[in-house]
Design a protein around this motif. Structure first.
Motif, PDB file in Angstrom:
ATOM      1  N   LEU A  94       0.816  -1.203   0.000  1.00  0.00           N
ATOM      2  CA  LEU A  94       0.000   0.000   0.000  1.00  0.00           C
ATOM      3  C   LEU A  94       0.853   1.257   0.000  1.00  0.00           C
ATOM      4  O   LEU A  94       1.886   1.317   0.666  1.00  0.00           O
ATOM      5  CB  LEU A  94      -0.920   0.031   1.233  1.00  0.00           C
ATOM      6  CG  LEU A  94      -1.815  -1.195   1.454  1.00  0.00           C
ATOM      7  CD1 LEU A  94      -2.579  -1.046   2.762  1.00  0.00           C
ATOM      8  CD2 LEU A  94      -2.773  -1.378   0.298  1.00  0.00           C
ATOM      9  N   ARG A 121      -1.942   5.296  -3.150  1.00  0.00           N
ATOM     10  CA  ARG A 121      -3.023   4.513  -3.439  1.00  0.00           C
ATOM     11  C   ARG A 121      -2.544   3.115  -3.265  1.00  0.00           C
ATOM     12  O   ARG A 121      -1.382   2.871  -3.485  1.00  0.00           O
ATOM     13  CB  ARG A 121      -3.266   4.848  -4.890  1.00  0.00           C
ATOM     14  CG  ARG A 121      -4.433   4.345  -5.418  1.00  0.00           C
ATOM     15  CD  ARG A 121      -4.404   4.886  -6.759  1.00  0.00           C
ATOM     16  NE  ARG A 121      -5.602   5.454  -7.085  1.00  0.00           N
ATOM     17  CZ  ARG A 121      -5.788   6.323  -7.980  1.00  0.00           C
ATOM     18  NH1 ARG A 121      -4.773   6.796  -8.656  1.00  0.00           N
ATOM     19  NH2 ARG A 121      -6.933   6.725  -8.209  1.00  0.00           N
ATOM     20  N   ASN A 133      -9.864  -2.367  -6.230  1.00  0.00           N
ATOM     21  CA  ASN A 133      -8.877  -1.301  -6.350  1.00  0.00           C
ATOM     22  C   ASN A 133      -9.490  -0.011  -5.832  1.00  0.00           C
ATOM     23  O   ASN A 133      -9.877   0.873  -6.576  1.00  0.00           O
ATOM     24  CB  ASN A 133      -8.439  -1.160  -7.807  1.00  0.00           C
ATOM     25  CG  ASN A 133      -7.321  -0.148  -7.949  1.00  0.00           C
ATOM     26  OD1 ASN A 133      -6.800   0.353  -6.962  1.00  0.00           O
ATOM     27  ND2 ASN A 133      -6.965   0.155  -9.184  1.00  0.00           N
ATOM     28  N   LYS A 134      -9.616   0.088  -4.527  1.00  0.00           N
ATOM     29  CA  LYS A 134     -10.201   1.255  -3.897  1.00  0.00           C
ATOM     30  C   LYS A 134      -9.184   1.909  -2.976  1.00  0.00           C
ATOM     31  O   LYS A 134      -8.284   1.256  -2.449  1.00  0.00           O
ATOM     32  CB  LYS A 134     -11.452   0.880  -3.098  1.00  0.00           C
ATOM     33  CG  LYS A 134     -12.622   0.405  -3.958  1.00  0.00           C
ATOM     34  CD  LYS A 134     -13.849   0.120  -3.109  1.00  0.00           C
ATOM     35  CE  LYS A 134     -15.024  -0.319  -3.981  1.00  0.00           C
ATOM     36  NZ  LYS A 134     -16.234  -0.610  -3.165  1.00  0.00           N
ATOM     37  N   THR A 135      -9.331   3.215  -2.810  1.00  0.00           N
ATOM     38  CA  THR A 135      -8.440   3.957  -1.936  1.00  0.00           C
ATOM     39  C   THR A 135      -9.142   4.253  -0.625  1.00  0.00           C
ATOM     40  O   THR A 135     -10.213   4.864  -0.611  1.00  0.00           O
ATOM     41  CB  THR A 135      -7.995   5.270  -2.600  1.00  0.00           C
ATOM     42  OG1 THR A 135      -7.346   4.960  -3.837  1.00  0.00           O
ATOM     43  CG2 THR A 135      -7.050   6.043  -1.704  1.00  0.00           C
ATOM     44  N   THR A 137      -9.640   6.271   2.813  1.00  0.00           N
ATOM     45  CA  THR A 137      -9.361   7.649   3.194  1.00  0.00           C
ATOM     46  C   THR A 137      -9.737   7.894   4.650  1.00  0.00           C
ATOM     47  O   THR A 137     -10.558   7.190   5.228  1.00  0.00           O
ATOM     48  CB  THR A 137     -10.136   8.645   2.317  1.00  0.00           C
ATOM     49  OG1 THR A 137     -11.545   8.400   2.452  1.00  0.00           O
ATOM     50  CG2 THR A 137      -9.729   8.526   0.857  1.00  0.00           C
ATOM     51  N   ARG A 153      -7.698  15.878  -1.172  1.00  0.00           N
ATOM     52  CA  ARG A 153      -7.193  14.507  -1.329  1.00  0.00           C
ATOM     53  C   ARG A 153      -5.693  14.533  -1.621  1.00  0.00           C
ATOM     54  O   ARG A 153      -5.206  15.376  -2.370  1.00  0.00           O
ATOM     55  CB  ARG A 153      -7.916  13.790  -2.474  1.00  0.00           C
ATOM     56  CG  ARG A 153      -9.302  13.280  -2.097  1.00  0.00           C
ATOM     57  CD  ARG A 153      -9.922  12.536  -3.277  1.00  0.00           C
ATOM     58  NE  ARG A 153     -11.152  11.869  -2.884  1.00  0.00           N
ATOM     59  CZ  ARG A 153     -11.218  10.622  -2.447  1.00  0.00           C
ATOM     60  NH1 ARG A 153     -10.107   9.925  -2.319  1.00  0.00           N
ATOM     61  NH2 ARG A 153     -12.368  10.081  -2.123  1.00  0.00           N
ATOM     62  N   LEU A 156      -1.433  10.516  -4.896  1.00  0.00           N
ATOM     63  CA  LEU A 156      -0.799   9.217  -4.699  1.00  0.00           C
ATOM     64  C   LEU A 156      -0.276   8.673  -6.027  1.00  0.00           C
ATOM     65  O   LEU A 156      -0.817   8.982  -7.087  1.00  0.00           O
ATOM     66  CB  LEU A 156      -1.785   8.226  -4.088  1.00  0.00           C
ATOM     67  CG  LEU A 156      -2.256   8.514  -2.671  1.00  0.00           C
ATOM     68  CD1 LEU A 156      -3.386   7.565  -2.306  1.00  0.00           C
ATOM     69  CD2 LEU A 156      -1.112   8.361  -1.689  1.00  0.00           C
ATOM     70  N   SER A 159      -1.601   2.906  -9.127  1.00  0.00           N
ATOM     71  CA  SER A 159      -1.545   1.583  -8.506  1.00  0.00           C
ATOM     72  C   SER A 159      -0.576   0.644  -9.199  1.00  0.00           C
ATOM     73  O   SER A 159      -0.229  -0.403  -8.661  1.00  0.00           O
ATOM     74  CB  SER A 159      -2.945   0.950  -8.484  1.00  0.00           C
ATOM     75  OG  SER A 159      -3.431   0.792  -9.809  1.00  0.00           O
TER      76      SER A 159
END
Length: 357
Positions: A94, A121, A133-135, A137, A153, A156, A159
């Motif tokens: 990560l 990310r 594939n989610k970030t 927060t 935000r 990043l 991925s």
């Protein structure tokens, strides 16, 4: 003396019926008093330390976690804060960042490092199973700033930014000071080469009739019926074998096109035996067996030096000249990453070499 290189710590066990243990963990921040001082602390079910998970070998443990930690309140401008960041994503690597801030990395695996600025990310590539594939927060809120101010935000890396991940890892160095020296053994007693990958096994209850198996040197570990340390202590016969190979039985192009044929993966409870206090050089090579994936490697109860990394196949003749034997990072867990090698778009692997004593 004996030293056993295994992937887990074995406990004394007795034949019992496997059970399913279910736990509900609610994560929240509350004031906890220690030594007459109260401070905000991350708790599990209102407790710190959190509750104990009780299980026997072979049990199935299901933990449902509800996180109420979305806002970090009360951060004051001008102060320095120490963050302990733990990756609990199993074999996923990560990226982590705080918008508008730089962070200085000072410690990894409880070992001091040379200070290293980072602003990072999720990093994960192809996996044998689908992943989201989610970030994730959270909000860091300064003291005195009203809630109506919208947070920004962080920026990043992508991925699949392998170059960033490689560059980051290569910059990690031990502090190597007079107080915290990096004592790297230069005389090697034994050299090992382990390939890390997948095998395939018949499975009548699985989709397509097969299942993936993790393997080292094309050998998949079989869970023993009793703890390995227990079997060693009581000199139990046939509990395990001590003939795990120092290198793969059949060499091949580890980073070539993924192999889809029957790999002939062996099964067994096989260990490596080392003389006490010997120095071992171990090259871990990720492979394209069936599919590439990141593989975390942990050596229980020991630290090791990461003296070299690289992309593609490990070269035992040319690569040692690139080893860092001065201030290599000291770890107890490390990931054998994977990546994408342009311009061909072929999946390649990253060689990792460690030294332990």
């Amino acid at each position: 003396g004996l030293f056993f290189l295994v992937g887990f710590l074995a406990f004394i066990s007795f034949p019992v019926e496997a059970a399913v243990k279910k736990y509900q963990f609610n994560i929240l921040v509350k004031n906890i008093s220690r030594l007459c001082h109260a401070k905000p602390t991350v708790t599990v079910n209102g407790r710190f330390p959190g509750p104990t998970i009780y299980a026997r070998e072979g049990d199935r443990v299901i933990v449902n976690v509800t996180n109420h930690i979305y806002i970090c309140n009360g951060v004051e401008s001008g102060k320095t804060y120490l963050l302990r960041i733990i990756n609990a994503a199993l074999n996923d690597d990560l990226f982590f960042a705080i918008s508008g801030h730089n962070m200085m990395l000072v410690e990894v695996d409880a070992v001091y490092t040379k200070p290293y600025f980072m602003a990072a990310r999720p990093y994960f590539m192809d996996a044998p199973l689908p992943v989201e594939n989610k970030t994730a927060t959270a909000i860091l809120q300064y003291k005195g700033i009203p809630n109506i101010v919208l947070p920004t935000r962080p920026q990043l890396p992508a991925s699949n930014d392998t170059d960033f991940a490689l560059s980051y890892n290569k910059k990690l160095r031990s502090l190597n000071s007079a107080k915290f020296p990096a004592i790297v053994p230069l005389k090697v007693d034994r050299k090992l080469f382990y390939t890390v990958g997948f095998g395939k096994d018949l499975c009548t209850t699985c989709v397509k009739g097969t299942r993936l198996l993790a393997s080292l040197n094309n050998i998949s570990f079989v869970m023993p019926k009793m703890g390995l340390l227990q079997a060693h202590y009581f000199n139990t016969k046939r509990a395990f074998r001590i003939d795990f190979p120092d290198k793969p039985p059949k060499p091949f192009n580890d980073t070539g096109a993924p192999l889809a044929a029957d790999l002939g993966t062996a099964h067994g409870t096989r260990l490596s035996k080392f003389a006490f206090n010997s120095t071992v050089e171990l090259a871990l090579q990720d492979t394209n067996l069936l599919k590439v994936e990141s593989h975390p490697f942990h050596l229980h109860g020991c630290n090791f030096f990461v003296i070299g990394t690289g992309i593609g196949n490990f070269d035992p003749v040319k690569d040692p000249s690139k080893f860092n034997l001065v201030d290599p990072i000291e770890r107890n867990t490390v990931g054998i990453l994977l990546g994408v090698g342009p311009p061909f778009g072929l999946e390649q692997t990253i060689q990792l070499l460690i030294m332990l004593a």
